[in-house]
Scaffold this active site. Sequence first.
Site, mmCIF file in Angstrom:
data_model
loop_
_atom_site.group_PDB
_atom_site.id
_atom_site.type_symbol
_atom_site.label_atom_id
_atom_site.label_comp_id
_atom_site.label_asym_id
_atom_site.label_seq_id
_atom_site.Cartn_x
_atom_site.Cartn_y
_atom_site.Cartn_z
ATOM 1 N N HIS A 130 0.755 -1.181 0.094
ATOM 2 C CA HIS A 130 -0.106 0.331 0.214
ATOM 3 C C HIS A 130 0.834 1.221 -0.131
ATOM 4 O O HIS A 130 0.704 2.282 -0.881
ATOM 5 C CB HIS A 130 -0.735 -0.118 1.235
ATOM 6 C CG HIS A 130 -1.821 1.377 1.441
ATOM 7 N ND1 HIS A 130 -2.972 1.428 1.117
ATOM 8 C CD2 HIS A 130 -1.372 2.414 1.708
ATOM 9 C CE1 HIS A 130 -3.588 2.396 1.267
ATOM 10 N NE2 HIS A 130 -2.504 3.082 1.713
ATOM 11 N N GLU A 131 1.808 1.333 0.617
ATOM 12 C CA GLU A 131 2.580 2.448 0.911
ATOM 13 C C GLU A 131 3.406 2.429 -0.310
ATOM 14 O O GLU A 131 3.840 3.759 -0.827
ATOM 15 C CB GLU A 131 3.732 2.228 2.032
ATOM 16 C CG GLU A 131 2.850 2.301 3.621
ATOM 17 C CD GLU A 131 2.034 3.325 3.776
ATOM 18 O OE1 GLU A 131 2.440 4.511 3.461
ATOM 19 O OE2 GLU A 131 1.023 3.311 4.196
ATOM 20 N N HIS A 134 1.944 4.463 -2.907
ATOM 21 C CA HIS A 134 1.852 6.065 -2.948
ATOM 22 C C HIS A 134 3.066 6.394 -3.950
ATOM 23 O O HIS A 134 3.046 7.332 -4.485
ATOM 24 C CB HIS A 134 2.204 6.585 -1.521
ATOM 25 C CG HIS A 134 1.052 6.622 -0.770
ATOM 26 N ND1 HIS A 134 -0.119 7.368 -1.117
ATOM 27 C CD2 HIS A 134 0.553 6.162 0.546
ATOM 28 C CE1 HIS A 134 -1.183 7.338 -0.011
ATOM 29 N NE2 HIS A 134 -0.778 6.380 0.783
ATOM 30 N N GLU A 179 -6.269 6.901 -1.135
ATOM 31 C CA GLU A 179 -6.179 5.574 -0.630
ATOM 32 C C GLU A 179 -6.530 4.414 -1.240
ATOM 33 O O GLU A 179 -6.131 3.344 -1.263
ATOM 34 C CB GLU A 179 -6.631 5.659 0.867
ATOM 35 C CG GLU A 179 -5.994 6.577 1.918
ATOM 36 C CD GLU A 179 -4.726 6.227 2.177
ATOM 37 O OE1 GLU A 179 -4.316 5.048 2.525
ATOM 38 O OE2 GLU A 179 -3.774 7.023 1.931
#
Length: 291
Positions: A130-131, A134, A179
């Site tokens: 998930h990070e 970004h 997100e």
Amino acid sequence: MSFPKTLLLGLKSEQFRHPLDLQATTALKQIPGVDLLVRNLLGALGEQYFYLENIASGVRVSEQQLPELHQLLVEAAKVLDVEAPQLYVRQHPVPNAYTFAMRGRQAFVVLHTSLIELLTPEETQAVIAHELGHLKCEHGVYLTLANLITLAVGQVPNWGTLVAQSLQAQMLEWLRCAEFSCDRAALLATQNPRTVMSVLMKLAGGSPTLSPQLNLDAFLEQARSYDDISDDALGEALKQLQTEQLSHPVPVLRAREIDRWASSQNYYDLLNPSKRCYSDKTNATGGWRNW
């Protein structure tokens, strides 16, 4: 990895970004001076400050230090075709993870110990991915501004009300939309929707002792009940009021979005080499650009 993953060589963020993320990012870019402010003023100061914080108060993950976590990072980065950033673990009672990245500088990801204790290794990899999302989506400038504000609130509580009031609604909306894209990156890296949705369930109401008793199917049914609230105008208005000051979409909504996208043709095509179609501008060797 628990099973072989499809490596997404040449993956571009445009191929998986959520439409709301694309729309919100376009709108945020229209605010004069934000990019310049973060990159030239806050960026250098924030990078140095948080780098010193991590070196002084965290543990940097490597092949020699917490090698299992390091392997989860390397595997996720390989699947998503991004360069692995630095990864730090910090002692903290609140389960959380965050990313700092500015163009041309070393990116890093931080995981809190309480988050690692809450999740399985596969779920921890979903958070790492998930990070990485970004970074893949180049959220860096706006994410940096949001993280600087959020972390300042945590370290100087008396500023909380002032900062919350000054943080523009447009920035919060962008954060929530971004997100969704990063949850998709987590799914692409783990290639198991139940793993990603389990993370969201545990963040909503899990603990090291309660997690073994949680039922993911019941949580997804709960998400459908949340959707039903939108059937009338009052319910929709209450949902808007509930979420307008949040930096993340509510967990049930994120789980529902992942459940839907995991069944989509877009997701199937990305995992199927014979269906993937990259543009002529795609760099097949991968690489990445961070902010």
